[in-house]
Design a protein around this motif. Structure first.
Motif, PDB file in Angstrom:
ATOM      1  N   SER A 183       0.832  -1.195   0.000  1.00  8.46           N
ATOM      2  CA  SER A 183       0.000   0.000   0.000  1.00  8.46           C
ATOM      3  C   SER A 183       0.869   1.249   0.000  1.00  8.46           C
ATOM      4  CB  SER A 183      -0.915  -0.002   1.228  1.00  8.46           C
ATOM      5  OG  SER A 183      -1.759  -1.127   1.225  1.00  8.46           O
ATOM      6  N   LYS A 184       0.352   2.288  -0.622  1.00 10.62           N
ATOM      7  CA  LYS A 184       1.060   3.554  -0.663  1.00 10.62           C
ATOM      8  C   LYS A 184       1.123   4.158   0.724  1.00 10.62           C
ATOM      9  CE  LYS A 184       0.901   8.113  -2.835  1.00 10.62           C
ATOM     10  NZ  LYS A 184       0.131   9.009  -3.754  1.00 10.62           N
ATOM     11  N   GLY A 219       2.364   2.115   7.592  1.00  9.08           N
ATOM     12  CA  GLY A 219       1.464   1.028   7.958  1.00  9.08           C
ATOM     13  C   GLY A 219       2.144  -0.115   8.670  1.00  9.08           C
ATOM     14  N   ARG A 220       3.254   0.187   9.337  1.00 12.37           N
ATOM     15  CA  ARG A 220       3.934  -0.835  10.134  1.00 12.37           C
ATOM     16  C   ARG A 220       3.504  -0.723  11.592  1.00 12.37           C
ATOM     17  NH1 ARG A 220       8.706   0.579  10.724  1.00 12.37           N
ATOM     18  NH2 ARG A 220       8.965   2.434   9.409  1.00 12.37           N
ATOM     19  N   PRO A 221       3.526  -1.813  12.349  1.00 14.73           N
ATOM     20  CA  PRO A 221       3.164  -1.737  13.775  1.00 14.73           C
ATOM     21  C   PRO A 221       4.070  -0.753  14.508  1.00 14.73           C
ATOM     22  CG  PRO A 221       3.264  -4.013  13.039  1.00 14.73           C
ATOM     23  CD  PRO A 221       3.838  -3.197  11.922  1.00 14.73           C
ATOM     24  N   MET A 222       3.487   0.017  15.442  1.00 16.88           N
ATOM     25  CA  MET A 222       4.258   0.973  16.223  1.00 16.88           C
ATOM     26  C   MET A 222       3.960   0.701  17.701  1.00 16.88           C
ATOM     27  SD  MET A 222       5.465   3.637  17.801  1.00 16.88           S
ATOM     28  CE  MET A 222       4.004   4.481  18.430  1.00 16.88           C
ATOM     29  N   SER A 223       4.918   0.113  18.405  1.00 14.10           N
ATOM     30  CA  SER A 223       4.705  -0.279  19.803  1.00 14.10           C
ATOM     31  C   SER A 223       5.583   0.503  20.768  1.00 14.10           C
ATOM     32  CB  SER A 223       4.966  -1.780  19.967  1.00 14.10           C
ATOM     33  OG  SER A 223       6.286  -2.098  19.551  1.00 14.10           O
ATOM     34  N   ASP A 253      -2.018   9.065   7.031  1.00 13.95           N
ATOM     35  CA  ASP A 253      -1.437  10.401   6.959  1.00 13.95           C
ATOM     36  C   ASP A 253      -1.037  10.832   8.363  1.00 13.95           C
ATOM     37  OD1 ASP A 253      -2.011  10.449   4.256  1.00 13.95           O
ATOM     38  OD2 ASP A 253      -3.835  11.650   4.483  1.00 13.95           O
ATOM     39  N   VAL A 254       0.028  11.617   8.447  1.00 14.02           N
ATOM     40  CA  VAL A 254       0.520  12.077   9.752  1.00 14.02           C
ATOM     41  C   VAL A 254       0.745  13.584   9.708  1.00 14.02           C
ATOM     42  CG1 VAL A 254       2.286  11.846  11.532  1.00 14.02           C
ATOM     43  CG2 VAL A 254       1.701   9.865  10.108  1.00 14.02           C
TER      44      VAL A 254
END
Length: 288
Positions: free
Chosen positions: A2-3, A239-243, A258-259
């Motif tokens: 995904s983009k 879109g990667r996990p952020m823990s 979006d950020v």
């Protein structure tokens, strides 16, 4: 794959005397400061809307001075958040929507609602507020049409507006409640990531991320932690996990988002430099 989501780093406001000669070059007039800032940053949070309603002409003027891909986030009025404390706000919300934000067109970014520190969590009050917030350009235009007659100038068309997004900054520990996180996700409203001692959690509750980087007490510079924030933001965007951080609820599906990341108060004199340095760490100029 995904983009990745769009990342915009920026500042809160743009008229600060301490930035003259630090961020703004010598000789630059105040009237040129917004245009200059928008050439170097991806977004600006407008805080003047918190104290008083602005005029549509102001928003149109700000839009004319900035690139097409620039974004303004708009702080919600204190009348709604601090005075009425989210109760009986249909008319004030209509007046706010009609006061000019929609005139920004494609440059309209998220609305950000900062709740007072004394406001504790009420599931019923939050549900009423979240339900009331317009979620589409058409809804926002319809709401704006309901403004009071005393408003001589009103902007009720959503032409050019691509999305209506909302973020809420909470500052009372009672909001650290999984029920609140679930409500926010149901309505696709972002919980503001604010790196303060009062609210250190990083729960993702919407299809975008809204960071107000204020700095924990006694932190004088962001230089030492920019890389950590770049890592977090890249994960959210890709879109990667952020823990890496504290969380109230379960992590949502990892997907590109979006950020928006704004440097707000601590180390204010260096806020523009911090925003540009963060964008550089992320591998692109702000706004691209």
């Amino acid at each position: 794959m995904s983009k990745a989501g769009t990342i915009k780093t920026g500042i809160a406001g743009w008229v600060f005397a301490s930035w003259r000669g630090e961020f703004y070059p010598a000789g630059l007039t105040q009237k040129q400061e917004l245009a200059y800032a928008s050439e170097h940053l991806g977004a600006i949070e407008i805080n003047a809307t918190f104290r008083a309603l602005q005029k549509p002409a102001n928003f149109r003027n700000w839009a004319r001075q900035t690139p097409q891909d620039f974004a303004f986030s708009i702080k919600g009025p204190q009348l709604i958040t601090h005075i009425k404390r989210l109760k009986k706000i249909e008319t004030p919300l209509a007046n706010f929507m009609a006061s000019g934000p929609l005139a920004l067109g494609a440059r309209l970014g998220p609305f950000v609602w900062q709740l007072p520190p004394s406001l504790s969590y009420s599931a019923e009050r939050m549900e009423d507020f979240l339900t009331l917030l317009p979620k589409t350009p058409a809804d926002a235009a319809t709401f704006a049409d309901r403004h009071e007659d005393w408003m001589k100038e009103a902007a009720t068309s959503a032409d050019g507006v691509t999305a209506i997004r909302h973020a809420i900054e909470v500052r009372h520990e009672s909001f650290a409640n999984p029920q609140f996180i679930a409500q926010m996700r149901k309505h696709n409203v972002a919980l503001v990531t604010a790196d303060t001692a009062e609210w250190p959690t990083l729960d993702v509750t919407a299809d975008f991320i809204y960071c107000r980087l204020q700095g924990a007490p006694r932190r004088e510079s962001y230089e030492a932690v920019l890389d950590r924030w770049a890592t977090r933001i890249a994960a959210w965007s890709e879109g990667r996990p952020m823990s890496d951080g504290a969380f109230v609820g379960l992590s949502p599906e990892a997907k590109p988002r979006d950020v928006f990341a704004f440097f707000v108060s601590t180390d204010k004199v260096h806020a523009p430099a911090n925003a540009m340095a963060l964008a550089q760490l992320l591998g692109a100029r702000s706004g691209e």
